[in-house]
Structures are given as C-alpha cells and as structure tokens.
Enzyme design. Structure first.
Site, PDB file in Angstrom:
ATOM      1  NE  ARG A 282      41.286  46.882  31.431  1.00  0.00           N
ATOM      2  CZ  ARG A 282      40.467  47.727  31.851  1.00  0.00           C
ATOM      3  NH1 ARG A 282      40.402  49.022  31.066  1.00  0.00           N
ATOM      4  NH2 ARG A 282      39.506  47.484  32.574  1.00  0.00           N
TER       5      ARG A 282
ATOM      6  CE  LYS B  53      38.031  43.079  30.752  1.00  0.00           C
ATOM      7  NZ  LYS B  53      38.651  42.416  31.651  1.00  0.00           N
TER       8      LYS B  53
ATOM      9  CG  HIS C 258      46.651  43.210  33.963  1.00  0.00           C
ATOM     10  ND1 HIS C 258      46.665  42.474  32.834  1.00  0.00           N
ATOM     11  CD2 HIS C 258      45.336  43.935  33.868  1.00  0.00           C
ATOM     12  CE1 HIS C 258      45.607  42.639  31.928  1.00  0.00           C
ATOM     13  NE2 HIS C 258      45.048  43.545  32.523  1.00  0.00           N
TER      14      HIS C 258
ATOM     15  NE  ARG D  31      43.835  47.849  34.883  1.00  0.00           N
ATOM     16  CZ  ARG D  31      43.122  48.838  34.711  1.00  0.00           C
ATOM     17  NH1 ARG D  31      43.505  49.878  34.193  1.00  0.00           N
ATOM     18  NH2 ARG D  31      41.734  48.690  34.932  1.00  0.00           N
TER      19      ARG D  31
ATOM     20  CG  HIS E 243      38.025  48.867  37.856  1.00  0.00           C
ATOM     21  ND1 HIS E 243      38.756  48.869  38.958  1.00  0.00           N
ATOM     22  CD2 HIS E 243      38.807  47.986  36.957  1.00  0.00           C
ATOM     23  CE1 HIS E 243      39.711  48.218  38.912  1.00  0.00           C
ATOM     24  NE2 HIS E 243      39.946  47.871  37.624  1.00  0.00           N
TER      25      HIS E 243
ATOM     26  CE1 TYR F  52      44.976  46.764  42.538  1.00  0.00           C
ATOM     27  CE2 TYR F  52      42.960  47.322  41.699  1.00  0.00           C
ATOM     28  CZ  TYR F  52      44.205  46.748  41.714  1.00  0.00           C
ATOM     29  OH  TYR F  52      44.480  46.337  40.307  1.00  0.00           O
TER      30      TYR F  52
END
Length: 304
Positions: free
Chosen positions: A173, A196, A249, A252, A275, A284
């Site tokens: 990020r 995050k 983003h 990324r 994640h 993805y």
C-alpha cells in the site's frame, strides 16, 4: 422495558453481575447522556488505541453534529437512515455511507459490551448499501513505462520515484511504502509493520532495489509524507487514464495482477499483500493463466 424477552434476560444477568461485584448501576436511572458524550467515552476507553482512532473520532463527532447531538438512548434506526439519505442525495459515495454505519455500530457495540450502556445498539439491524464490485484497474508495461518516465525526469519530489517503485515491486500500500525506514530494510527484503491489519510482513526485493533504498534512506532518513500528490501529478502528465479512485492503489493492483498473470499462486499473493482473508485476494484469481481451465476437464458431456 424491552422489545423482546431475550433482551430483558440479558439485562437482568448484567444487573446481577454488577451487584455481585459491588459495582454501582447508574444505568438503572434514565440515561440522558448526549451522543457526543458517548463518543468521547468510547474514544478514551477504546478508540484512541486504534490505528485510525483519532481520524475516526473526528468523523464521528461530525456525524453527531449532523444528527443534532441527541440523547444517545433515544436514537433510532430512522435517525441514521435519514442522515444516510441526505448524504447520498448530496453525492456521498455508498461505500462512505457504509463506513459511517460501521463506525457507529462499532461504538455502540463496544460500549454495550463493556457495560457502559445497558440498551442495545440502535443501528444493529440496518443493512449496509449493497455495492456492485468494481473491476480492479492495473497498468500494462507501456503505461508503467510512461508513468515512471515522468517520475524520473519531471518530478521535483526526491522521494516519489522510489516509493512508487517499492509499491510496484512489492505490492505495498502507498502508506506502507512511504513509511519505510532504514531499520526495516534488510538485505534483499523489506519489513512492513505499519500495516492495515496490524501484522508485520516481510517481502523479498532485488539487490538493485535494496541498494537504491539503502542509499536514499541513509541520505534522507525517511520518505516524508507528501509523495502521493507528486505521484498523482505524474500520472496526469503521463496521459494514462486510471479508474476513478484507484490512483493510490494502482501500483499495488498492478503488482498483484502481473503476479497472477505470470503464474503466481493465491496463497503466496495473500501473504505478500497482507490480506487478512483469502477473499480479498480472490479478486485477482481470474487473471491466472489457467483460471477456470478445470471447467473444460470436468464438465459433464453428452454421449449420443
């Protein structure tokens, strides 16, 4: 009084537990505290320990003002629904409204969990707005080349080129790449800890990028905090058109998309991107070269 028996029983158990522990029970009296008072209580006991707690608290206070700062115990679901309708009419994105609802739910759920309020979260049954999942944009090689040419040749910010390169080559990020310091740079890998999810992760990098980062951070110490604006200007000058709201983003997404297109696997990508669940990484999956190939192998056939 309570709407259902289960709520009355839950309150009864709470009162008995407070009595057994010798704790006073002020909420047996009418709770006249304003919404702003509860928000302040939530911030001091919980919110200030969150990564985005101060920002969230400021936003919650603005919401309380928009509500007219009523007595919190008198709030109903309709208070929020009217507020949301006005926000949508004024052009606020549905996702932002869903964030608003999430913040309010978090406050009332936490205060109820800790016994600071005896009544239920008034917004607990409101459903968030269903949002159509949008396609993740990503750059092709020509677009990458055009943007990084601008970053290298026409940008006065001394940090933005390396921050962008770090995001592109590690899937970080923007805030994670921008916060990198020398102590979190190891031979041929970077350690992200301002994440995050709050979990640290280590990502391999090339020898050449390691040397460039080491030299830069030894000279400057940090990347500063204004690189995203310089990146946006470089994208505009390059003529590359990006999906709305994806500039920060895009690198990324580009890393993840190229990783999957070149045969990478989802579990590795999940760890690299940080994640917390595989569901986010699944966005993805369709880019993998063999995506859905099994359909052809295992579908039923008609033998006439």
């Amino acid at each position: 009084s309570f709407d259902v028996k289960s709520e009355a029983q839950r309150f009864e158990r709470w009162v008995l537990s407070q009595h057994d522990s010798g704790t006073s029970i002020p909420h047996l009296k009418k709770d006249g505290r304003k919404l702003s008072e509860l928000l302040n209580l939530w911030y001091l006991s919980h919110g200030k320990y969150l990564r985005d707690g101060e920002r969230r608290y400021r936003h919650l206070k603005r919401m309380a003002e928009a509500f007219g700062n009523p007595v919190a115990a008198r709030l109903t679901a309709n208070n929020y629904l009217v507020y949301r309708a006005l926000r949508i009419e004024a052009g606020t994105a549905p996702k932002t409204c869903n964030n608003d609802l999430g913040y309010l739910n978090a406050v009332f759920n936490e205060l109820h969990r800790t016994g600071e309020i005896s009544y239920q979260n008034p917004f607990r049954n409101i459903r968030p707005i269903k949002i159509q999942e949008r396609e993740m944009g990503y750059l092709n090689q020509d677009q990458i080349r055009a943007i990084f040419t601008e970053l290298r040749t026409r940008t006065t910010n001394p940090h933005v080129f390396l921050v962008a390169r770090l995001s592109l080559e590690t899937g970080a990020r923007w805030s994670e790449a921008e916060s990198l310091t020398l102590d979190r740079l190891k031979p041929f890998r970077v350690m992200y800890d301002q994440t995050k999810s709050g979990k640290k992760r280590s990502v391999p990098i090339s020898n050449e990028l390691y040397q460039a980062l080491k030299k830069h951070l030894e000279q400057y110490g940090t990347f500063g905090t204004s690189t995203i604006s310089a990146f946006r200007r470089a994208v505009e000058r390059s003529g590359v058109s990006l999906p709305t709201g994806q500039c920060a983003h895009i690198l990324r997404h580009t890393f993840a998309s190229h990783f999957m297109s070149n045969g990478g696997d989802l579990l590795t990508l999940q760890r690299v991107l940080g994640h917390s669940t595989i569901n986010m990484t699944m966005r993805y999956a369709h880019l993998a070269p063999d995506h859905l190939d099994a359909v052809g192998r295992y579908r039923p056939s008609i033998d006439l």
